[in-house]
Design a protein around this motif. Structure first.
Motif, PDB file in Angstrom:
ATOM      1  N   ASP A  18      19.711  55.511  45.803  1.00 26.74           N
ATOM      2  CA  ASP A  18      20.460  54.656  47.006  1.00 26.74           C
ATOM      3  C   ASP A  18      21.350  53.669  46.449  1.00 26.74           C
ATOM      4  OD1 ASP A  18      18.915  55.386  49.518  1.00 26.74           O
ATOM      5  OD2 ASP A  18      16.683  54.580  48.275  1.00 26.74           O
ATOM      6  N   VAL A  19      22.379  53.183  47.099  1.00 23.47           N
ATOM      7  CA  VAL A  19      22.923  52.482  46.381  1.00 23.47           C
ATOM      8  C   VAL A  19      23.641  51.436  46.954  1.00 23.47           C
ATOM      9  CG1 VAL A  19      25.797  52.360  45.129  1.00 23.47           C
ATOM     10  CG2 VAL A  19      24.254  54.681  44.746  1.00 23.47           C
ATOM     11  N   ILE A  20      23.421  50.027  46.961  1.00 22.08           N
ATOM     12  CA  ILE A  20      24.108  48.869  47.109  1.00 22.08           C
ATOM     13  C   ILE A  20      24.807  48.633  46.123  1.00 22.08           C
ATOM     14  CG2 ILE A  20      23.659  46.225  47.873  1.00 22.08           C
ATOM     15  CD1 ILE A  20      20.661  49.096  46.688  1.00 22.08           C
ATOM     16  N   ASP A  21      26.051  48.462  47.291  1.00 18.55           N
ATOM     17  CA  ASP A  21      27.866  48.108  46.548  1.00 18.55           C
ATOM     18  C   ASP A  21      27.795  46.595  47.077  1.00 18.55           C
ATOM     19  OD1 ASP A  21      30.289  47.702  46.157  1.00 18.55           O
ATOM     20  OD2 ASP A  21      31.017  49.565  46.705  1.00 18.55           O
ATOM     21  N   ILE A  22      28.151  45.891  46.195  1.00 19.71           N
ATOM     22  CA  ILE A  22      28.135  44.159  46.305  1.00 19.71           C
ATOM     23  C   ILE A  22      29.755  44.405  45.668  1.00 19.71           C
ATOM     24  CG2 ILE A  22      26.007  43.581  45.840  1.00 19.71           C
ATOM     25  CD1 ILE A  22      26.934  42.534  42.941  1.00 19.71           C
ATOM     26  N   GLY A  23      30.485  45.098  46.026  1.00 18.63           N
ATOM     27  CA  GLY A  23      31.613  44.442  46.283  1.00 18.63           C
ATOM     28  C   GLY A  23      32.546  44.153  44.599  1.00 18.63           C
ATOM     29  N   ILE A  24      33.656  44.022  45.182  1.00 19.35           N
ATOM     30  CA  ILE A  24      34.521  43.333  44.311  1.00 19.35           C
ATOM     31  C   ILE A  24      34.480  41.414  43.429  1.00 19.35           C
ATOM     32  CG2 ILE A  24      36.481  44.856  44.463  1.00 19.35           C
ATOM     33  CD1 ILE A  24      37.956  42.957  45.916  1.00 19.35           C
ATOM     34  N   ASN A  25      34.651  40.870  42.404  1.00 21.22           N
ATOM     35  CA  ASN A  25      35.337  39.950  42.297  1.00 21.22           C
ATOM     36  C   ASN A  25      34.016  39.162  42.332  1.00 21.22           C
ATOM     37  OD1 ASN A  25      36.426  36.791  41.756  1.00 21.22           O
ATOM     38  ND2 ASN A  25      37.450  36.741  43.711  1.00 21.22           N
ATOM     39  N   ASN A  26      32.717  39.538  41.649  1.00 23.77           N
ATOM     40  CA  ASN A  26      31.625  38.685  41.540  1.00 23.77           C
ATOM     41  C   ASN A  26      31.139  38.388  40.550  1.00 23.77           C
ATOM     42  OD1 ASN A  26      29.815  40.805  43.958  1.00 23.77           O
ATOM     43  ND2 ASN A  26      30.813  42.404  43.093  1.00 23.77           N
ATOM     44  N   ALA A  27      30.984  37.090  41.112  1.00 23.80           N
ATOM     45  CA  ALA A  27      30.273  36.156  39.807  1.00 23.80           C
ATOM     46  C   ALA A  27      28.571  36.345  39.697  1.00 23.80           C
ATOM     47  CB  ALA A  27      30.240  34.697  40.831  1.00 23.80           C
ATOM     48  N   VAL A  28      28.024  35.565  39.133  1.00 24.70           N
ATOM     49  CA  VAL A  28      26.828  35.987  37.783  1.00 24.70           C
ATOM     50  C   VAL A  28      25.442  36.428  39.266  1.00 24.70           C
ATOM     51  CG1 VAL A  28      26.971  34.519  36.514  1.00 24.70           C
ATOM     52  CG2 VAL A  28      25.044  35.872  36.119  1.00 24.70           C
ATOM     53  N   GLU A  29      26.354  35.065  40.168  1.00 28.13           N
ATOM     54  CA  GLU A  29      25.193  35.117  40.940  1.00 28.13           C
ATOM     55  C   GLU A  29      24.843  35.653  42.124  1.00 28.13           C
ATOM     56  OE1 GLU A  29      27.828  32.679  39.909  1.00 28.13           O
ATOM     57  OE2 GLU A  29      26.572  31.027  39.080  1.00 28.13           O
ATOM     58  N   ASN A  30      25.889  36.595  42.777  1.00 26.56           N
ATOM     59  CA  ASN A  30      26.112  37.799  43.392  1.00 26.56           C
ATOM     60  C   ASN A  30      25.553  38.518  42.221  1.00 26.56           C
ATOM     61  OD1 ASN A  30      27.604  36.274  44.523  1.00 26.56           O
ATOM     62  ND2 ASN A  30      29.594  37.592  44.157  1.00 26.56           N
ATOM     63  N   TYR A  31      24.904  39.022  41.656  1.00 28.29           N
ATOM     64  CA  TYR A  31      24.211  40.248  41.053  1.00 28.29           C
ATOM     65  C   TYR A  31      22.629  39.619  40.861  1.00 28.29           C
ATOM     66  CZ  TYR A  31      28.707  42.108  38.567  1.00 28.29           C
ATOM     67  OH  TYR A  31      29.746  43.296  38.680  1.00 28.29           O
ATOM     68  N   LEU A  32      22.031  38.441  40.547  1.00 27.44           N
ATOM     69  CA  LEU A  32      21.130  37.785  40.370  1.00 27.44           C
ATOM     70  C   LEU A  32      21.102  37.642  41.543  1.00 27.44           C
ATOM     71  CD1 LEU A  32      21.306  34.469  38.321  1.00 27.44           C
ATOM     72  CD2 LEU A  32      20.643  37.133  37.489  1.00 27.44           C
ATOM     73  N   GLU A  33      21.604  37.214  42.933  1.00 25.64           N
ATOM     74  CA  GLU A  33      20.724  37.812  44.495  1.00 25.64           C
ATOM     75  C   GLU A  33      20.337  39.042  44.235  1.00 25.64           C
ATOM     76  OE1 GLU A  33      23.163  36.062  47.040  1.00 25.64           O
ATOM     77  OE2 GLU A  33      23.722  34.053  45.531  1.00 25.64           O
ATOM     78  N   ALA A  34      21.068  39.689  44.201  1.00 27.57           N
ATOM     79  CA  ALA A  34      21.594  41.489  45.163  1.00 27.57           C
ATOM     80  C   ALA A  34      20.345  41.898  44.145  1.00 27.57           C
ATOM     81  CB  ALA A  34      22.048  42.592  44.581  1.00 27.57           C
ATOM     82  N   ILE A  35      19.872  41.680  43.219  1.00 29.91           N
ATOM     83  CA  ILE A  35      18.756  41.761  42.386  1.00 29.91           C
ATOM     84  C   ILE A  35      17.656  41.687  42.596  1.00 29.91           C
ATOM     85  CG2 ILE A  35      17.500  41.973  39.549  1.00 29.91           C
ATOM     86  CD1 ILE A  35      20.781  41.567  38.308  1.00 29.91           C
ATOM     87  N   ASP A  36      17.610  40.114  42.797  1.00 28.27           N
ATOM     88  CA  ASP A  36      16.643  39.649  43.297  1.00 28.27           C
ATOM     89  C   ASP A  36      16.409  40.191  45.084  1.00 28.27           C
ATOM     90  OD1 ASP A  36      14.405  37.918  43.708  1.00 28.27           O
ATOM     91  OD2 ASP A  36      15.656  36.778  45.608  1.00 28.27           O
ATOM     92  N   GLU A  37      16.969  40.259  45.599  1.00 21.46           N
ATOM     93  CA  GLU A  37      16.585  41.554  46.978  1.00 21.46           C
ATOM     94  C   GLU A  37      16.397  42.806  46.704  1.00 21.46           C
ATOM     95  OE1 GLU A  37      20.074  40.786  49.659  1.00 21.46           O
ATOM     96  OE2 GLU A  37      19.163  42.128  51.002  1.00 21.46           O
TER      97      GLU A  37
END
Ligand code: B1M
Length: 233
Positions: A131-150
């Motif tokens: 299963d792939v969740i693609d968070i797109g481009i230009n991601n600050a660390v917060e975006n990765y953390l949010e996606a990891i948490d979710e």
């Protein structure tokens, strides 16, 4: 129709692939879609269309971009043409019916808007059963953390195509360490300017040269994860 107009369906496979390299270079979206469909209709497997017609065409574009023969607006057209070919291949690569192997969050790092390689990795991972969740481009660390948490992924994937943006991978990994979540995830990194040594230096689990290597590496790490869970249990 002019006399010298090329009829793609009348070309041999080799000629068509060459023509697709030219059409990608010229950013001709419809021709790339048509060429992709013709090769599939001729029985080509999607992966071969992807690598031999599209990725190879983009490699040639990259060389002339580097040498100052092509410029951003032209390369954008090539990228769009490439994406339209990928869009045809995506369902074929993604829906292989492979058993579910795990979950991956993937994104391109902050400051970087290149997404073709990341998209390709996502497609191939889906095809392999992730299963792939693609968070797109230009991601600050917060975006990765949010996606990891979710999404609680097994794997966190990061892509960077610029020498100026690749160091940001370390920021993400270091922040994961600070939060005490680094070892809960397999971290894979990739992108043209990276190498094995860089992957190790930033604290990733592995550097993946291309999408096929990303799939194999992810499978290998998932196997190890399951084995260590079995040993612990
Ligand atoms: Co850009 N660009 N670009 N660009 N661009 C490069 C990367 C560059 C090498 C071109 C060159 O000079 N030869 C150069 C970087 C130089 C450097 O840093 N050393 C460059 C530059 C300089 C720039 C700009 C700064 C240009 C400018 O504005 N003056 C600018 C930066 C914008 C930004 O991000 N802030 C810019 C802009 C653009 C476009 C917008 C025009 C366009 C991007 C469109 C898009 O992506 N939607 C673009 C493109 C298309 C390229 C090239 C030509 C092609 C990249 C590509 O799509 N390759 C590229 C030249 C090159 O790489 N040789 C170039 C095809 C793709 C399938 O390969 O992305 O390598 P790749 O992905 C592979 C592997 O690397 C790996 O697997 C993929 C599939 O096998 N992989 C992963 C990638 N991510 C992974 C993640 C993983 C695992 C594996 O996670 C687990």
């Amino acid at each position: 129709m002019s006399d010298d107009e090329i009829i793609l369906s009348e070309l041999s496979d080799d000629e068509l692939v060459q023509q697709m390299h030219d059409d990608l270079y010229d950013g001709l979206k419809e021709e790339i879609e048509e060429g992709t469909t013709i090769l599939l209709d001729r029985g080509w497997v999607p992966y071969d269309v992807l690598t031999q017609a599209l990725v190879e065409g983009m490699r040639i574009v990259g060389e002339d971009f580097r040498d100052g023969i092509l410029f951003v607006p032209e390369v954008l057209l090539s990228a769009n043409a490439m994406k339209s070919g990928m869009a045809i291949l995506r369902p074929l690569l993604a829906e292989t019916g492979a058993p579910k192997l795990g979950k991956m969050v993937i994104g391109t790092v902050k400051g970087d808007i290149h997404d073709i390689g990341k998209n390709l990795v996502g497609m191939m991972m889906e095809g392999a059963g992730f299963d792939v969740i693609d968070i797109g481009i230009n991601n600050a660390v917060e975006n990765y953390l949010e996606a990891i948490d979710e999404h609680k992924p097994d794997i966190v994937g990061m892509s960077a195509l610029l020498t100026t943006t690749m160091p940001y991978m370390k920021v993400v990994i270091d922040t994961m360490k600070e939060k005490g979540i680094r070892d809960d995830h397999i971290v894979l990194v990739g992108g043209a300017p990276l190498n094995e040594e860089f992957g190790m230096a930033v604290g990733a689990d592995a550097y993946c040269r291309d999408a096929a290597v990303a799939v194999e590496t992810a499978k290998e790490f998932m196997k190890r994860k399951h084995n260590s869970m079995a040993d612990a249990g």
